[in-house]
Design a protein around this motif. Structure first.
Motif, PDB file in Angstrom:
ATOM      1  N   ARG A 244      -3.887   6.971   7.343  1.00  0.00           N
ATOM      2  CA  ARG A 244      -4.147   6.183   6.130  1.00  0.00           C
ATOM      3  C   ARG A 244      -3.510   6.845   4.912  1.00  0.00           C
ATOM      4  O   ARG A 244      -2.834   6.191   4.111  1.00  0.00           O
ATOM      5  CB  ARG A 244      -5.652   6.039   5.917  1.00  0.00           C
ATOM      6  CG  ARG A 244      -6.061   5.322   4.631  1.00  0.00           C
ATOM      7  CD  ARG A 244      -7.493   5.664   4.271  1.00  0.00           C
ATOM      8  NE  ARG A 244      -7.642   7.094   4.010  1.00  0.00           N
ATOM      9  CZ  ARG A 244      -8.813   7.734   4.012  1.00  0.00           C
ATOM     10  NH1 ARG A 244      -9.931   7.075   4.288  1.00  0.00           N
ATOM     11  NH2 ARG A 244      -8.867   9.023   3.760  1.00  0.00           N
ATOM     12  N   ASP A 245      -3.728   8.131   4.771  1.00  0.00           N
ATOM     13  CA  ASP A 245      -3.202   8.845   3.604  1.00  0.00           C
ATOM     14  C   ASP A 245      -1.682   8.866   3.602  1.00  0.00           C
ATOM     15  O   ASP A 245      -1.047   8.752   2.545  1.00  0.00           O
ATOM     16  CB  ASP A 245      -3.752  10.268   3.560  1.00  0.00           C
ATOM     17  CG  ASP A 245      -5.254  10.312   3.317  1.00  0.00           C
ATOM     18  OD1 ASP A 245      -5.824   9.268   2.933  1.00  0.00           O
ATOM     19  OD2 ASP A 245      -5.854  11.390   3.516  1.00  0.00           O
ATOM     20  N   TYR A 246      -1.078   9.014   4.778  1.00  0.00           N
ATOM     21  CA  TYR A 246       0.379   8.996   4.838  1.00  0.00           C
ATOM     22  C   TYR A 246       0.931   7.628   4.452  1.00  0.00           C
ATOM     23  O   TYR A 246       1.914   7.527   3.691  1.00  0.00           O
ATOM     24  CB  TYR A 246       0.880   9.384   6.231  1.00  0.00           C
ATOM     25  CG  TYR A 246       2.349   9.085   6.382  1.00  0.00           C
ATOM     26  CD1 TYR A 246       3.300   9.848   5.710  1.00  0.00           C
ATOM     27  CD2 TYR A 246       2.790   8.002   7.141  1.00  0.00           C
ATOM     28  CE1 TYR A 246       4.659   9.554   5.805  1.00  0.00           C
ATOM     29  CE2 TYR A 246       4.137   7.697   7.240  1.00  0.00           C
ATOM     30  CZ  TYR A 246       5.070   8.478   6.559  1.00  0.00           C
ATOM     31  OH  TYR A 246       6.408   8.167   6.635  1.00  0.00           O
ATOM     32  N   LEU A 247       0.338   6.562   4.991  1.00  0.00           N
ATOM     33  CA  LEU A 247       0.815   5.221   4.663  1.00  0.00           C
ATOM     34  C   LEU A 247       0.690   4.942   3.169  1.00  0.00           C
ATOM     35  O   LEU A 247       1.575   4.321   2.558  1.00  0.00           O
ATOM     36  CB  LEU A 247       0.046   4.173   5.462  1.00  0.00           C
ATOM     37  CG  LEU A 247       0.296   4.160   6.969  1.00  0.00           C
ATOM     38  CD1 LEU A 247      -0.663   3.197   7.658  1.00  0.00           C
ATOM     39  CD2 LEU A 247       1.745   3.776   7.283  1.00  0.00           C
ATOM     40  N   ARG A 248      -0.386   5.414   2.568  1.00  0.00           N
ATOM     41  CA  ARG A 248      -0.554   5.252   1.121  1.00  0.00           C
ATOM     42  C   ARG A 248       0.521   6.038   0.371  1.00  0.00           C
ATOM     43  O   ARG A 248       1.100   5.553  -0.602  1.00  0.00           O
ATOM     44  CB  ARG A 248      -1.951   5.703   0.698  1.00  0.00           C
ATOM     45  CG  ARG A 248      -2.245   5.479  -0.780  1.00  0.00           C
ATOM     46  CD  ARG A 248      -3.674   5.859  -1.115  1.00  0.00           C
ATOM     47  NE  ARG A 248      -4.626   4.996  -0.456  1.00  0.00           N
ATOM     48  CZ  ARG A 248      -5.655   5.416   0.287  1.00  0.00           C
ATOM     49  NH1 ARG A 248      -5.842   6.714   0.475  1.00  0.00           N
ATOM     50  NH2 ARG A 248      -6.491   4.564   0.827  1.00  0.00           N
ATOM     51  N   GLU A 249       0.783   7.242   0.842  1.00  0.00           N
ATOM     52  CA  GLU A 249       1.806   8.091   0.237  1.00  0.00           C
ATOM     53  C   GLU A 249       3.188   7.425   0.337  1.00  0.00           C
ATOM     54  O   GLU A 249       3.949   7.384  -0.641  1.00  0.00           O
ATOM     55  CB  GLU A 249       1.801   9.435   0.971  1.00  0.00           C
ATOM     56  CG  GLU A 249       2.813  10.454   0.533  1.00  0.00           C
ATOM     57  CD  GLU A 249       2.707  11.710   1.391  1.00  0.00           C
ATOM     58  OE1 GLU A 249       2.939  12.805   0.834  1.00  0.00           O
ATOM     59  OE2 GLU A 249       2.415  11.611   2.606  1.00  0.00           O
ATOM     60  N   LEU A 250       3.509   6.906   1.508  1.00  0.00           N
ATOM     61  CA  LEU A 250       4.790   6.240   1.714  1.00  0.00           C
ATOM     62  C   LEU A 250       4.916   5.020   0.814  1.00  0.00           C
ATOM     63  O   LEU A 250       5.972   4.797   0.194  1.00  0.00           O
ATOM     64  CB  LEU A 250       4.919   5.831   3.181  1.00  0.00           C
ATOM     65  CG  LEU A 250       6.183   5.089   3.591  1.00  0.00           C
ATOM     66  CD1 LEU A 250       7.417   5.971   3.434  1.00  0.00           C
ATOM     67  CD2 LEU A 250       6.065   4.599   5.043  1.00  0.00           C
ATOM     68  N   ARG A 251       3.856   4.228   0.724  1.00  0.00           N
ATOM     69  CA  ARG A 251       3.882   3.041  -0.137  1.00  0.00           C
ATOM     70  C   ARG A 251       4.073   3.423  -1.601  1.00  0.00           C
ATOM     71  O   ARG A 251       4.914   2.847  -2.308  1.00  0.00           O
ATOM     72  CB  ARG A 251       2.585   2.246   0.028  1.00  0.00           C
ATOM     73  CG  ARG A 251       2.536   0.956  -0.795  1.00  0.00           C
ATOM     74  CD  ARG A 251       1.138   0.396  -0.857  1.00  0.00           C
ATOM     75  NE  ARG A 251       0.215   1.300  -1.561  1.00  0.00           N
ATOM     76  CZ  ARG A 251      -1.085   1.091  -1.687  1.00  0.00           C
ATOM     77  NH1 ARG A 251      -1.641   0.025  -1.129  1.00  0.00           N
ATOM     78  NH2 ARG A 251      -1.838   1.951  -2.337  1.00  0.00           N
ATOM     79  N   GLU A 252       3.288   4.384  -2.062  1.00  0.00           N
ATOM     80  CA  GLU A 252       3.344   4.737  -3.477  1.00  0.00           C
ATOM     81  C   GLU A 252       4.697   5.325  -3.865  1.00  0.00           C
ATOM     82  O   GLU A 252       5.243   4.984  -4.927  1.00  0.00           O
ATOM     83  CB  GLU A 252       2.215   5.715  -3.805  1.00  0.00           C
ATOM     84  CG  GLU A 252       0.834   5.064  -3.762  1.00  0.00           C
ATOM     85  CD  GLU A 252      -0.286   6.052  -3.997  1.00  0.00           C
ATOM     86  OE1 GLU A 252      -0.009   7.266  -4.076  1.00  0.00           O
ATOM     87  OE2 GLU A 252      -1.451   5.604  -4.093  1.00  0.00           O
ATOM     88  N   GLU A 253       5.249   6.181  -3.016  1.00  0.00           N
ATOM     89  CA  GLU A 253       6.536   6.791  -3.348  1.00  0.00           C
ATOM     90  C   GLU A 253       7.663   5.758  -3.305  1.00  0.00           C
ATOM     91  O   GLU A 253       8.603   5.807  -4.110  1.00  0.00           O
ATOM     92  CB  GLU A 253       6.843   7.950  -2.399  1.00  0.00           C
ATOM     93  CG  GLU A 253       5.874   9.128  -2.498  1.00  0.00           C
ATOM     94  CD  GLU A 253       5.918   9.820  -3.857  1.00  0.00           C
ATOM     95  OE1 GLU A 253       6.864   9.575  -4.641  1.00  0.00           O
ATOM     96  OE2 GLU A 253       4.988  10.599  -4.136  1.00  0.00           O
ATOM     97  N   THR A 254       7.565   4.811  -2.368  1.00  0.00           N
ATOM     98  CA  THR A 254       8.575   3.755  -2.283  1.00  0.00           C
ATOM     99  C   THR A 254       8.461   2.801  -3.461  1.00  0.00           C
ATOM    100  O   THR A 254       9.460   2.483  -4.128  1.00  0.00           O
ATOM    101  CB  THR A 254       8.430   2.981  -0.958  1.00  0.00           C
ATOM    102  OG1 THR A 254       8.634   3.873   0.137  1.00  0.00           O
ATOM    103  CG2 THR A 254       9.434   1.841  -0.874  1.00  0.00           C
TER     104      THR A 254
END
Length: 312
Positions: free
Chosen positions: A255-265
């Motif tokens: 979950r945290d990685y997917l959020r990180e990927l979304r936010e950085e993108t």
């Protein structure tokens, strides 16, 4: 984003992973009992080998995943039959990808194959293309797929399926679109065990099967929503699609990685940065943050997916 991929064509000529494509052999001898009458055949971090479950009740046994190809599935079936000792047998798969489901034909006549309807649709519409793609990898993977046919489930369900194994009920639950359109999770409530399929992995970047125009059903936004829901359930043991077993931290980590990927993108997309530059920057940043993870090739596909989901 299109809702349906092109069918009857190979998805892509590129491998789904940059990892060395070693023989994806299931090793049933390494099975571990993680709860009474509940075993996992671990993938030992071998590419294209899933974690496989065997869940028993007093009357029946459920197998989760087949491994890729008939020879792997024959080993799984033989091992599960020994465990079952005459009990009725069922098979389910977490999603339609070949290493999870493309051995199901071996179970015909020996076990009832049941999946959610969206997964059954994926098998029918996208299965042939994925079969050709994986055969195109050549070597041991192509050999594993010799004689394989895309399976057709015996039973499909819509909103959920409670499978009574005798003194133990297993819950099959479709999650909605995430890693694929047809993901389902398998819950064993009395043991606190959750099989996630490729919605969760350990030790690697999340697998985004983003292959436009052939397959664009993966959704980073909806996948994140699914992981939020799953993390809130707090299972004792999480069996990911690939990688080491763990606890609730597995779900929280994805979950945290997917959020990180979304936010950085999306932060970069907000500034009208081009996709190639976004990929380069986000890839470098995430590799720096997670240097021990494998599957770096999935970062680019994740960025591509999330760029299309950016709220314009």
């Amino acid at each position: 984003m299109t809702d349906e991929p092109m069918t009857n064509e190979p998805v892509t000529n590129e491998p789904m992973t940059d990892a060395p494509l070693t023989d994806p052999a299931v090793q049933v001898g390494g099975a571990q009992e993680i709860a009474p009458d509940l075993l996992v055949i671990p993938n030992h971090r071998v590419a294209l080998v899933p974690n496989i479950g065997i869940i028993g009740g007093t009357e029946a046994v459920l197998v989760v995943e087949t491994g890729i190809g008939n020879t792997n599935a024959e080993q799984v079936l033989a091992f599960a039959s020994e465990v079952a000792k005459g009990r009725r047998m069922y098979l389910t798969t977490t999603h339609f990808h070949p290493e999870h489901a493309f051995g199901a034909q071996v179970f015909a006549g020996q076990a009832t194959y049941l999946v959610n309807r969206a997964q059954a649709d994926d098998l029918k519409t996208k299965g042939p293309g994925y079969l050709e793609m994986f055969r195109g990898f050549g070597g041991s993977i192509a050999r594993r797929l010799d004689g394989v046919k895309v399976p057709t489930p015996d039973v499909t369900y819509d909103d959920g399926y409670d499978l009574d194994l005798g003194g133990r009920t297993v819950r099959l639950r479709p999650t909605g679109r995430g890693h694929t359109k047809g993901d389902q999770v398998v819950e064993v409530p009395d043991a606190g065990v959750l099989f996630t399929g490729d919605l969760a992995e350990t030790g690697q970047f999340a697998i985004f099967p983003w292959f436009p125009p052939y397959d664009t059903d993966v959704s980073g936004v909806r996948w994140l929503e699914v992981m939020d829901r799953l993390a809130a359930t707090g299972p004792r043991v999480v069996v990911p699609g690939h990688g080491d077993l763990g606890g609730p931290e597995v779900l929280a980590g994805v979950r945290d990685y997917l959020r990180e990927l979304r936010e950085e993108t999306w932060r970069r997309r907000d500034s009208a940065m081009g996709e190639a530059k976004i990929v380069a920057e986000v890839r470098a940043l995430l590799i720096e943050r997670h240097p021990e993870w494998v599957g770096q090739e999935w970062i680019e596909r994740g960025v591509g997916c999330l760029c299309t989901e950016h709220p314009a």
